[in-house]
Design an enzyme around this catalytic site. Sequence first.
Site, PDB file in Angstrom:
ATOM      1  N   GLY A 210      22.188  17.570  -7.411  1.00 44.99           N
ATOM      2  CA  GLY A 210      20.817  17.148  -7.091  1.00 44.99           C
ATOM      3  C   GLY A 210      20.799  15.715  -6.608  1.00 44.99           C
ATOM      4  N   ASN A 211      19.650  15.093  -6.626  1.00 54.69           N
ATOM      5  CA  ASN A 211      19.563  13.675  -6.281  1.00 54.69           C
ATOM      6  C   ASN A 211      18.405  13.046  -7.062  1.00 54.69           C
ATOM      7  OD1 ASN A 211      17.061  13.765  -4.551  1.00 54.69           O
ATOM      8  ND2 ASN A 211      18.374  15.171  -3.394  1.00 54.69           N
TER       9      ASN A 211
END
Length: 403
Positions: A210-211
Amino acid sequence: MQTLKGKHIVLGITGGIAAYKSAFLLRLLIKAGAEVQVVITPNGKQFITPATLAALSGKPVVSEFFAANTGEWHSHVDLGLWSDLMVIAPATASSIGKMANGIADNMLITTYLSAKSHVMVAPAMDLDMWAHPSTQRNISSLIKDGVEIIQPASGELASHLSGKGRMEEPEEILRRVEKYFSRRESLTGKKILVTAGPTYEDIDPVRFIGNYSSGKMGFSIAEEAAERGAEVTLVTGPVALQTSHENITRIDVRSARQMLEAAKKAFDGCDAAILSAAVADYAPEERHDTKIKREKTDGLILKLVKNPDIAAHLGENKGSRVLVGFALETDNEHENAIEKMKRKSLDMIVLNSLKNPLAGFNKDTNQVCIIKFNGEEKEYPAKSKKEVAGDIIDELESLLRKE
Ligand code: PMT
């Protein structure tokens, strides 16, 4: 011209010398056609009389919870619901502190806490009080709560010192009020798609790629467009944010592929799309159905495959729709942003740099440069994400007008 005809405005006045300017502001609001209810704090009455304000507004001024002669209860809840806009001018450091901390010990602050409408605050105080960390902390809290701050001007102050702290002039406050209402209806009849947040690409049932995107930028854009009357479809990756505006239809997704499918569907009926999501460029080739066990592996090599590019896909199929993208860069910012805009057939790109400590992931502020396909470019100072959203939508509107 009666630019504010039919608008209900609560004008809050607190105890500072700039309260005398509120009479001029009140007069301007009434002349522009607004119906104004003045709510004044007990200290405010030391600076300007309720009789003056009642004569100008044509309504009794509200100050206490109970009317002195009849004992009638003034309902802050009714007032909060009645108002289309609340303007507190002047706002002292003390009232700003109470607003930021929910200290509802007078009629004005209880009305503020009950208000469903947009709220503007025009601070007025001495320069050292304005600069004090606690005032600035309270101002930041109000910005986070969605309050619009009409920054004080610089000049001579009541203390005869000179600096930042003077309440903005009534004409400028009127201009901000008019701008607020004219913006409110500027996107009526338009349908806008907004993407927001990160995407999560699952590795197994407990891990993902993810981020750090929080969704704050995209949600601010969706809210701004909705407040201006647009019907908004907000396609968001996993975030902790809430939406409450009735014009926003929210679609929650997890992965880039899910975001692409939802965006494609919504894009069909839209006039424009603003793509602020931080979409993962890669996803694991395979998602394990069970947790990958540490004991069974010495190391782990994940094969990643490219995710679809949502912006490029919508760009290829955009027809007459206006498409706005973002560019999050760390180096060669301008060149990379312009190259992205062309490659993805965007009409406009919003460049934010990870080098800037006031910009990017999970911040409440952003600092952007907006670049249009025709070469026009505007560099903005750091602002709250809500204000940045306003700037982006202003530029989108100028493109929609050219359609
Ligand atoms: O959510 P916040 O915490 O408030 O943070 C906001 C933000 C930093 C995420 C936001 O301001 C921002 O910059 N969003 C875009 C982030 C990004 O992925 O930039 P990019 O340069 O990699 O992508 C360029 C454009 O293509 C973007 O419009 C992006 O949405 C889009 N894209 C990218 C990859 C992909 N597979 N599909 C896409 O549609």
